[in-house]
Design a protein around this motif. Structure first.
Motif, PDB file in Angstrom:
ATOM      1  N   PRO A 176      57.614  72.089  59.281  1.00  0.00           N
ATOM      2  CA  PRO A 176      58.088  73.481  59.282  1.00  0.00           C
ATOM      3  C   PRO A 176      59.478  73.640  58.674  1.00  0.00           C
ATOM      4  CG  PRO A 176      57.059  72.950  61.381  1.00  0.00           C
ATOM      5  CD  PRO A 176      57.147  71.664  60.613  1.00  0.00           C
ATOM      6  N   LEU A 177      60.352  72.629  58.848  1.00  0.00           N
ATOM      7  CA  LEU A 177      61.691  72.709  58.258  1.00  0.00           C
ATOM      8  C   LEU A 177      61.610  72.697  56.735  1.00  0.00           C
ATOM      9  CD1 LEU A 177      64.747  72.732  58.533  1.00  0.00           C
ATOM     10  CD2 LEU A 177      64.679  70.218  58.707  1.00  0.00           C
ATOM     11  N   THR A 178      60.789  71.806  56.183  1.00  0.00           N
ATOM     12  CA  THR A 178      60.623  71.772  54.725  1.00  0.00           C
ATOM     13  C   THR A 178      59.998  73.054  54.216  1.00  0.00           C
ATOM     14  OG1 THR A 178      60.334  69.361  54.845  1.00  0.00           O
ATOM     15  CG2 THR A 178      59.634  70.459  52.816  1.00  0.00           C
ATOM     16  N   TYR A 179      59.047  73.589  54.943  1.00  0.00           N
ATOM     17  CA  TYR A 179      58.418  74.849  54.541  1.00  0.00           C
ATOM     18  C   TYR A 179      59.430  75.987  54.527  1.00  0.00           C
ATOM     19  CZ  TYR A 179      55.349  78.908  54.696  1.00  0.00           C
ATOM     20  OH  TYR A 179      54.736  80.127  54.435  1.00  0.00           O
ATOM     21  N   ARG A 180      60.296  76.008  55.527  1.00  0.00           N
ATOM     22  CA  ARG A 180      61.313  77.061  55.579  1.00  0.00           C
ATOM     23  C   ARG A 180      62.315  76.914  54.441  1.00  0.00           C
ATOM     24  NH1 ARG A 180      62.127  76.562  60.417  1.00  0.00           N
ATOM     25  NH2 ARG A 180      64.005  75.281  60.518  1.00  0.00           N
ATOM     26  N   ARG A 181      62.667  75.683  54.080  1.00  0.00           N
ATOM     27  CA  ARG A 181      63.559  75.467  52.942  1.00  0.00           C
ATOM     28  C   ARG A 181      62.921  75.924  51.632  1.00  0.00           C
ATOM     29  NH1 ARG A 181      65.599  69.331  54.556  1.00  0.00           N
ATOM     30  NH2 ARG A 181      67.125  69.975  56.172  1.00  0.00           N
ATOM     31  N   LEU A 182      61.647  75.641  51.452  1.00  0.00           N
ATOM     32  CA  LEU A 182      60.954  76.093  50.240  1.00  0.00           C
ATOM     33  C   LEU A 182      60.897  77.612  50.169  1.00  0.00           C
ATOM     34  CD1 LEU A 182      57.988  73.543  50.090  1.00  0.00           C
ATOM     35  CD2 LEU A 182      59.990  73.629  48.603  1.00  0.00           C
ATOM     36  N   MET A 231      47.986  74.488  66.840  1.00  0.00           N
ATOM     37  CA  MET A 231      48.762  73.405  66.230  1.00  0.00           C
ATOM     38  C   MET A 231      48.129  72.971  64.915  1.00  0.00           C
ATOM     39  SD  MET A 231      51.463  71.621  66.801  1.00  0.00           S
ATOM     40  CE  MET A 231      52.278  70.132  66.239  1.00  0.00           C
ATOM     41  N   THR A 232      46.760  72.886  64.929  1.00  0.00           N
ATOM     42  CA  THR A 232      46.066  72.496  63.703  1.00  0.00           C
ATOM     43  C   THR A 232      46.167  73.565  62.640  1.00  0.00           C
ATOM     44  OG1 THR A 232      44.511  71.232  65.052  1.00  0.00           O
ATOM     45  CG2 THR A 232      43.871  71.699  62.773  1.00  0.00           C
ATOM     46  N   ALA A 233      46.068  74.825  63.052  1.00  0.00           N
ATOM     47  CA  ALA A 233      46.187  75.924  62.089  1.00  0.00           C
ATOM     48  C   ALA A 233      47.566  75.964  61.464  1.00  0.00           C
ATOM     49  CB  ALA A 233      45.882  77.260  62.773  1.00  0.00           C
ATOM     50  N   ALA A 234      48.607  75.702  62.245  1.00  0.00           N
ATOM     51  CA  ALA A 234      49.966  75.699  61.697  1.00  0.00           C
ATOM     52  C   ALA A 234      50.159  74.557  60.723  1.00  0.00           C
ATOM     53  CB  ALA A 234      50.990  75.606  62.832  1.00  0.00           C
ATOM     54  N   ALA A 235      49.534  73.375  61.044  1.00  0.00           N
ATOM     55  CA  ALA A 235      49.681  72.235  60.137  1.00  0.00           C
ATOM     56  C   ALA A 235      48.980  72.495  58.821  1.00  0.00           C
ATOM     57  CB  ALA A 235      49.139  70.970  60.799  1.00  0.00           C
ATOM     58  N   GLU A 236      47.804  73.180  58.891  1.00  0.00           N
ATOM     59  CA  GLU A 236      47.092  73.492  57.664  1.00  0.00           C
ATOM     60  C   GLU A 236      47.806  74.563  56.849  1.00  0.00           C
ATOM     61  OE1 GLU A 236      43.215  74.618  58.839  1.00  0.00           O
ATOM     62  OE2 GLU A 236      42.557  72.582  59.361  1.00  0.00           O
ATOM     63  N   GLN A 237      48.540  75.427  57.497  1.00  0.00           N
ATOM     64  CA  GLN A 237      49.225  76.498  56.793  1.00  0.00           C
ATOM     65  C   GLN A 237      50.422  75.966  55.998  1.00  0.00           C
ATOM     66  OE1 GLN A 237      50.662  79.548  59.374  1.00  0.00           O
ATOM     67  NE2 GLN A 237      51.420  80.848  57.728  1.00  0.00           N
ATOM     68  N   HIS A 238      51.132  74.999  56.557  1.00  0.00           N
ATOM     69  CA  HIS A 238      52.325  74.468  55.915  1.00  0.00           C
ATOM     70  C   HIS A 238      51.947  73.289  55.025  1.00  0.00           C
ATOM     71  CE1 HIS A 238      54.735  76.131  59.564  1.00  0.00           C
ATOM     72  NE2 HIS A 238      54.427  77.078  58.690  1.00  0.00           N
ATOM     73  N   LYS A 239      51.609  73.593  53.788  1.00  0.00           N
ATOM     74  CA  LYS A 239      51.262  72.571  52.803  1.00  0.00           C
ATOM     75  C   LYS A 239      51.972  72.859  51.496  1.00  0.00           C
ATOM     76  CE  LYS A 239      46.742  71.003  54.456  1.00  0.00           C
ATOM     77  NZ  LYS A 239      45.326  70.761  54.080  1.00  0.00           N
ATOM     78  N   LEU A 276      51.652  71.459  47.441  1.00  0.00           N
ATOM     79  CA  LEU A 276      50.903  70.639  46.483  1.00  0.00           C
ATOM     80  C   LEU A 276      49.785  69.861  47.157  1.00  0.00           C
ATOM     81  CD1 LEU A 276      53.806  69.216  44.276  1.00  0.00           C
ATOM     82  CD2 LEU A 276      52.363  71.223  43.834  1.00  0.00           C
ATOM     83  N   GLY A 277      49.147  70.517  48.144  1.00  0.00           N
ATOM     84  CA  GLY A 277      48.036  69.895  48.846  1.00  0.00           C
ATOM     85  C   GLY A 277      48.413  68.925  49.935  1.00  0.00           C
ATOM     86  N   GLN A 278      49.715  68.692  50.145  1.00  0.00           N
ATOM     87  CA  GLN A 278      50.179  67.747  51.151  1.00  0.00           C
ATOM     88  C   GLN A 278      50.831  68.494  52.307  1.00  0.00           C
ATOM     89  OE1 GLN A 278      49.515  64.507  51.008  1.00  0.00           O
ATOM     90  NE2 GLN A 278      48.531  64.757  48.997  1.00  0.00           N
ATOM     91  N   PRO A 279      50.559  68.072  53.544  1.00  0.00           N
ATOM     92  CA  PRO A 279      51.186  68.747  54.694  1.00  0.00           C
ATOM     93  C   PRO A 279      52.688  68.504  54.722  1.00  0.00           C
ATOM     94  CG  PRO A 279      49.986  66.786  55.399  1.00  0.00           C
ATOM     95  CD  PRO A 279      49.648  66.989  53.952  1.00  0.00           C
ATOM     96  N   ILE A 280      53.430  69.525  55.087  1.00  0.00           N
ATOM     97  CA  ILE A 280      54.884  69.429  55.177  1.00  0.00           C
ATOM     98  C   ILE A 280      55.334  69.937  56.538  1.00  0.00           C
ATOM     99  CG2 ILE A 280      55.269  69.649  52.692  1.00  0.00           C
ATOM    100  CD1 ILE A 280      55.835  72.588  53.096  1.00  0.00           C
TER     101      ILE A 280
END
Length: 283
Positions: free
Chosen positions: A17-23, A1-9, A11-15
């Motif tokens: 998974p939905l926002t990451y997929r949109r980007l 869970m922590t690794a996934a949160a660190e992966q989805h960033k 501009l240095g801010q956590p995002i």
């Protein structure tokens, strides 16, 4: 869970998974992705238009001193001239006086949006050449310089209008959703009437009343255009804010019906919320 949160960033801010997929989907669209970068580069360049296209040098070194004509005004007598008026650095006489005891650092384009090229080899409008990359208009003004300054004004005006319209629309929608009833009805009718105004005819009337400046459009004319164009941008923000506020009100009824009273319910402006039931209904 922590690794996934660190992966989805971003501009240095956590995002999320939905926002990451949109980007990622936006980045997969090559045309949109590269268009964004081209627009960003052009916008950043035009923000410093005075350093790219200007009829004044960026820096002048004369007789042991440095001068910045872009930020300050210097008379011709400062460089050994005869007139106490502002120096015309494109004048061959002034340029020769400066070159005798120093040098000038010029922008890439030696014209701004109002500079007139008096030394054209043919009548204006002139075709492109080595000095005027896209030629000149009918008043002998450089087209590239006018494009640079015009692009900056247009984009900044659009951004400002969008921000102001969003703030007004969200505020109006939040008020509609919070109070409801006649407030919601009256504000919504006002927005609908405003949206039905003939914007084109209104702008024609304003243009005939307000006199433009030498730059082509006065600040009051721009403000009037933005005031009239609010009808196109604010209603959508208002409807979204109204929907979100009403949804939160509806969810709060079940959560507060057992414990919230008219005197203890925390609400904006320190007054009872319309979503809070009365003590008799709560019982």
């Amino acid at each position: 869970m922590t690794a996934a949160a660190e992966q989805h960033k971003f501009l240095g801010q956590p995002i999320t998974p939905l926002t990451y997929r949109r980007l990622q989907n936006f980045r997969a669209n090559r045309r949109g992705w590269w268009s964004l970068w081209i627009f960003a580069v052009l916008f950043v360049v035009t923000l410093f238009a005075e350093f790219v296209a200007n009829d004044k040098p960026i820096l002048v070194y004369y007789d042991g001193g440095f001068y910045t004509p872009i930020f300050n005004t210097y008379p011709e007598t400062e460089f050994g001239g005869e007139f106490p008026t502002e120096a015309d650095y494109r004048d061959p006489v002034v340029a020769e006086l400066i070159d005798e005891k120093g040098w000038m650092l010029w922008p890439l384009i030696r014209y701004n949006h109002r500079s007139v090229a008096w030394d054209l080899s043919q009548p204006a409008p002139s075709p492109p050449d080595g000095e005027h990359w896209l030629g000149t208009d009918d008043q002998a003004r450089d087209v590239v310089a006018r494009l640079i300054y015009g692009f900056r004004i247009s984009v900044l005006f659009g951004f400002t209008l969008t921000v102001i319209s969003a703030v007004i629309g969200v505020a109006a929608g939040a008020i509609q959703g919070y109070f409801g009833g006649w407030t919601d009805l009256l504000v919504q009718r006002f927005i609908e009437v405003w949206s039905g105004l003939p914007i084109l005819y209104l702008l024609i009337i304003l243009a005939s009343v307000i006199e433009p400046t030498s730059g082509g459009c006065s600040p009051s004319c721009c403000c009037s255009a933005g005031w009239a164009s609010w009808a196109w941008c604010a209603p959508s923000s208002s409807r979204c804010a109204t929907t979100i506020t009403c949804a939160r009100r509806a969810r709060s009824v079940s959560a507060t019906s057992r414990s919230c009273t008219a005197t203890s319910c925390p609400t904006p402006w320190s007054r009872p919320s319309p979503s809070c039931p009365s003590p008799s209904r709560a019982r």
